[in-house]
Design a protein around this motif. Structure first.
Motif, PDB file in Angstrom:
ATOM      1  N   THR B 345       0.834  -1.203   0.000  1.00 10.71           N
ATOM      2  CA  THR B 345       0.000   0.000   0.000  1.00 10.71           C
ATOM      3  C   THR B 345       0.870   1.254   0.000  1.00 10.71           C
ATOM      4  OG1 THR B 345      -1.674  -1.231   1.228  1.00 10.71           O
ATOM      5  CG2 THR B 345      -1.870   1.162   1.220  1.00 10.71           C
ATOM      6  N   GLY B 382      -6.393  -0.935   0.522  1.00  9.03           N
ATOM      7  CA  GLY B 382      -5.514  -1.138   1.668  1.00  9.03           C
ATOM      8  C   GLY B 382      -6.202  -0.982   3.010  1.00  9.03           C
ATOM      9  N   ASN B 394      -1.108  -6.118  -1.318  1.00  6.68           N
ATOM     10  CA  ASN B 394      -2.350  -6.081  -2.074  1.00  6.68           C
ATOM     11  C   ASN B 394      -2.279  -7.083  -3.223  1.00  6.68           C
ATOM     12  OD1 ASN B 394      -4.011  -3.678  -0.915  1.00  6.68           O
ATOM     13  ND2 ASN B 394      -1.887  -2.940  -1.012  1.00  6.68           N
ATOM     14  N   CYS B 425       2.056   1.160   6.742  1.00  9.63           N
ATOM     15  CA  CYS B 425       0.966   1.464   5.815  1.00  9.63           C
ATOM     16  C   CYS B 425      -0.188   2.263   6.422  1.00  9.63           C
ATOM     17  CB  CYS B 425       0.468   0.193   5.145  1.00  9.63           C
ATOM     18  SG  CYS B 425       1.720  -0.590   4.087  1.00  9.63           S
TER      19      CYS B 425
END
Lengths: 661, 661
Positions: B345, B382, B394, B425
């Motif tokens: 992400t 995400g 992902n 992230c």
């Protein structure tokens, strides 16, 4: 331990002794000859650190140091001794097939060295003698100590069988006796087992060679003890301070994986093949050995379950196993990725060993079919036609750029490698090919079994008659197979039993040229009569190329087809079809034509068919993504036997090919 | 260093200040609200080790220890400070959008703590202050020391912009001054750069915030120095005894990878995106920043090359990058495996940052298109719709059993995770979503650019006129987009420039309801006039669902199709289509119909189409391999936006689906 009767040692279909079988086969003899003429001499040089551009083996040197004949430090892996043992085992098989005074002299010298390295109490392992004298039997999980002993035993039995010389066998017995004293349920004994199975099947061989039942009992002990809870491996790990051989100086947070070592539950409760594939196969082979000799139905049931899981849910179409390079291991049912598989050559050899043992328990075609699949495809693919380059990993799909540029595919080699630091596969290929006759043929009291259709001459006793048979086979290129009775003293019925491969959709039989109707049972054709010299039992197999599909649960093969002809699975190579192979699809209704191979593939039958390539339309202008559909261009597609892939210029390879309606 | 003129600071399309943009969008506002209402409070709890079932962050505690307010040992990663800095940066953006006295008070306290932890000479890093006081600047390769400083600077600039408070900015300047003294070409200075780029783009921001040109010069130094040979990283590695932070106590055999750190050649000579994807993106963003401000055509050319390689050869269709989890890295051109990709992400956020900078250098639709692709697909995928669960990886394809059972896919999660020990992230998503306005809109002297079509109200000066505009957008569900002039003092021409997404095959324009023909240039529609309050420049985008194909070089997508509608890429989920998804194919000529989502997908537009499932024929009897072809059963297929996958029961997911003719 429950006392079990030993089964009558002649009642089961016992592999023929190698001394009594001589392989004479257009397809296999060159491989056997490569082992004799190239692999064994090359390996001997490697063991002596005389191969110029390879990492030193240290194997002979370690023995010299352990024997006090040289000063120095131990070199190589903790199981480095097995390199020499596997070589000696293969030499034993080779000598059984044909005497060779020079080779025998070299082997005798090596055996003297091994004997000199044995400790007074029978213990023998150069790593622990040289590098860690006080640490014997303290890390069974990692150190391959019993595994190494097992390879010594296998070598000793093979060499004694071939030459009648007992020096190595005596060394092995002394070590086995020492192990028998060290391990067991009694006070002061270690109630444990090895991290890498091998000793178990070796002890069965030692029992066979010596008649000493305690070796069989010791094998049973290791098998029965394995997987009991609390875990021996975990207790041992705690006792040595939570360390591992493979991460020196680190106190580990997690104990060794039990499923990796097939020790998460008692073996007879296991249902699914897990962990390191070679360890699993060696264990299953030993289980099958013991099930037979103990008449142990519970153990046999476990073998059947593990067989069914291995070949029915976790085996690649080329007879290879081990879906991941992480731990060279099984993953889970139907997880058969084509681009990251491990499929170690050794694991396919182990699968053949397991099949060979199951065939002693029950003669069923499926065991022979899988053995054939592993041998004709993965095992032979493992060795280049020069006998000096080997695949350890046998990919189902190769994109050389990805092997180089994607770390998750570094294990996938597009080109066979010279000789690895961990030289497990080449010696394993050597001992398998040198003992091929014991995989191909077996005999009961009055029945000769041909599990594989490999040209050979064999001598044996059937129903009390001295018989010589000659197997002729045009496999894998043509379907004619015949068993000729070369000699048969006296009279009386005996049975010839030949496996009818499941891939042959229509098989016809003749006796002396006349149509015959043998009894077909469990994938074998049985013909019983008063066979006489000159009689020929022949079989014609259906060799038409065929499409193979995988079960829908195998995500990786959805919409894909593989090609097979006879026992051979085929693949596409870039050399014939251009790149990217992924762009190609085979038309579902296209004819599959046989065409002769050329150049390095001369003598082989290739498959030619019709398909198409999907290409980027020129309007896309080099875009990575676009809305225009791909352009379909018809293309002739050529497939070559997987066993022969990678013998031309390096390039892409693919077994499972997209299929278009 | 070559002295370059600084470009006129107003002449380029500068992102709108966040204080002047307020996001009001049916699609995005809930995400922005989640950050404000859930992510930031949750993260604050995490920073203070108050989340019950999560690993402690140690971040606040580390600062307290470094400030002498608490005793104890450093905890967490070497870059743990950045967790707090990223939170402060996101808080800054959030406060710019809307005041929040409570939030500001908490942030002020945190800032006071940061200030208290700063050393007298300006140095600030709790790891080196607490854990390794004597080791400052000795391992730039591994220790993220300048990276951490960069995040401090970004937070300081954001917080000062929002609140006008200078405490954190002063801290950042003191540290930057210290770094400026420490690093450089002069004797006694370190001629080096960080293992993880970030300081470079941060220093550009600090230059913008303060007008101090030496911060820009320092950024240029780090960029220009990087990749010179002999390598600073290798020299440093030798100097510290060939060790790595990540393998304590081990003397390494191989030096750090230079390509992993984008340091294998000078940055302006680099042509291919390599190594750790986030590092690469942060560096490219800084290169674009400097190319602009230095009028450096050579650097801009490098940016263009690296952009073209990244998005033209190494980007997934959902705008994600990083084909392997090994090093969270790029692999090589066209290597875009769907089942093992990393696609972090954070890397997609970095890609949006790079795009945002390139749009300042040159207004071209491709930059906005990619930014849109990354934001509407990967970045939103995400984060779960609860704001508390996140994907770091992902995947393009998920088979949950493989995620659990195949070690090569352990990084591929079928379910969003709570909060990781390495919490990169979630805070990155938070700071991106909180600053969305600066990605969506930019303005030059007389032009307003709408790079993204996100509903918002904005105030700015255009051609000397005070203007308020209102963006209305029904994306991603419908194609109506309109820019309304809410206020516009005085008279005079200015330009509205709206990106026309490349996915819209037919786009129509109106001004005040009448058809208009704006100038279309490089993917933007330009309309210049004397805009007055009430004027509406509207655009209708072509929202028909479409098929997407990948270039033939992408092996993984051969014979496969992806679906896209508007900016959204779609995927199949097991919940709608059953398993295995691999068995499904979409018919090439089937209509793609829009259908409304239900339940957790209410409000979304799904795509329905026709295809078929390949199934094992019942005659196969459970065989793994068989000769009978699969049975084809027609099946309705439903695709959902990738951004919303994994919000129902866990199951298989697939973006690229087999296509049948």
């Amino acid at each position: 331990m429950i006392a079990l009767t030993l089964q009558d040692r002649t009642a089961f279909p016992r592999p023929l002794a190698l001394k009594n079988v001589s392989i004479k086969d257009d397809y296999w003899s060159p491989y056997v000859g490569l082992v004799r003429g190239t692999v064994l001499p090359y390996q001997w040089e490697a063991l002596n650190d005389r191969v110029a551009d390879a990492e030193p083996s240290f194997a002979i040197r370690n023995f010299r140091i352990a024997a006090g004949m040289e000063q120095g430090a131990f070199g190589g892996f903790v199981f480095q001794d097995t390199d020499l043992y596997k070589w000696l085992e293969a030499v034993g098989y080779a000598l059984a097939a044909a005497p060779d005074a020079d080779l025998e002299r070299i082997a005798d010298e090596a055996i003297a060295l091994v004997a000199a390295a044995q400790q007074k109490d029978g213990y023998l392992n150069t790593y622990f003698t040289v590098a860690e004298p006080g640490k014997r039997w303290t890390n069974l999980t990692d150190c391959h100590e019993l595994y190494t002993a097992g390879h010594l035993i296998e070598a000793a039995v093979a060499y004694a069988d071939a030459t009648g010389k007992r020096t190595l066998l005596d060394v092995a017995c002394r070590f086995a006796d020492h192990i028998d004293e060290t391990f067991g349920e009694h006070p002061g004994q270690i109630r444990g087992y090895d991290g890498h199975q091998e000793i178990e099947l070796a002890l069965v061989k030692l029992f066979e060679a010596t008649g000493e039942k305690r070796y069989l009992d010791l094998a049973s002990f290791f098998i029965d003890e394995r997987g009991r809870q609390p875990s021996f491996f975990h207790q041992e790990w705690e006792a040595r301070g939570r360390t591992s051989l493979w991460a020196p100086g680190i106190v580990q947070k997690t104990p060794p994986s039990l499923s990796y070592h097939q020790a998460d539950k008692p073996v007879r409760e296991q249902e699914v093949a897990t962990g390191h594939a070679v360890r699993a196969m060696y264990m299953y082979a030993a289980m099958a050995d013991l099930a037979l000799r103990r008449e142990d139905e519970g153990l046999l049931a476990a073998c059947r379950r593990l067989w069914a899981n291995t070949v029915g849910k976790q085996m690649y179409v080329v007879g290879s196993i081990g879906s991941t390079h992480h731990g060279e291991a099984f993953t889970f049912d139907y997880d058969l990725p084509n681009d990251t598989n491990y499929s170690e050559t050794c694991a396919s050899i182990g699968l053949a060993m397991f099949a060979q043992r199951m065939l002693q328990n029950e003669v069923k075609g499926e065991y022979g079919d899988v053995m054939e699949r592993a041998l004709y495809n993965t095992v032979t693919a493992g060795m280049a036609t020069d006998g000096k380059h080997f695949f350890y990993v046998n990919p189902m799909e190769v994109w050389p750029a990805a092997s180089a540029g994607n770390p998750g595919k570094h294990h996938v080699k597009a080109v066979r490698q010279k000789w690895y630091g961990c030289a497990c596969c080449p010696p394993n290929v050597a001992r398998l090919l040198s003992s091929l006759g014991s995989y191909a043929f077996a005999a009961g009291e009055d029945t000769l079994y041909a599990h594989l259709h490999i040209g050979a001459e064999a001598k044996l006793t059937l129903a009390g008659r001295q018989v010589a048979v000659c197997m002729n086979s045009r496999l894998p290129w043509a379907g004619e197979v015949g068993l000729t009775i070369a000699e048969a003293a006296g009279n009386g019925d005996f049975t010839l039993a030949v496996r009818v491969p499941s891939w042959s959709e229509r098989t016809s039989f003749t006796v002396n040229g006349e149509a015959a109707a043998p009894e077909i049972k469990d994938g074998y054709a049985y013909l019983r009569r008063d066979w006489q010299a000159g009689d020929v039992f022949a079989m014609t197999l259906d060799m038409h190329p065929r499409r193979i599909y995988a079960a829908a649960e195998v995500r990786a093969n959805a919409g894909r087809v593989a090609l097979q002809r006879g026992p051979l699975v085929y693949c596409l190579e870039e050399a014939d079809n251009g790149a990217p192979l992924a762009g190609l699809a085979i038309r579902a209704d296209a004819e599959l034509r046989e065409v002769p191979g050329e150049g390095r593939l001369a003598g082989a039958v290739l498959i030619e068919t019709e398909g198409a390539r999907l290409e980027t339309p020129s309007s896309a202008g080099g875009a990575l993504y676009r809305a225009e559909p791909p352009v379909r261009t018809p293309q002739r597609i050529v497939a070559v036997p997987y066993a022969l892939w990678g013998n031309r210029e390096p390039g892409e390879m693919q077994v499972w090919v997209r299929e278009e309606p």
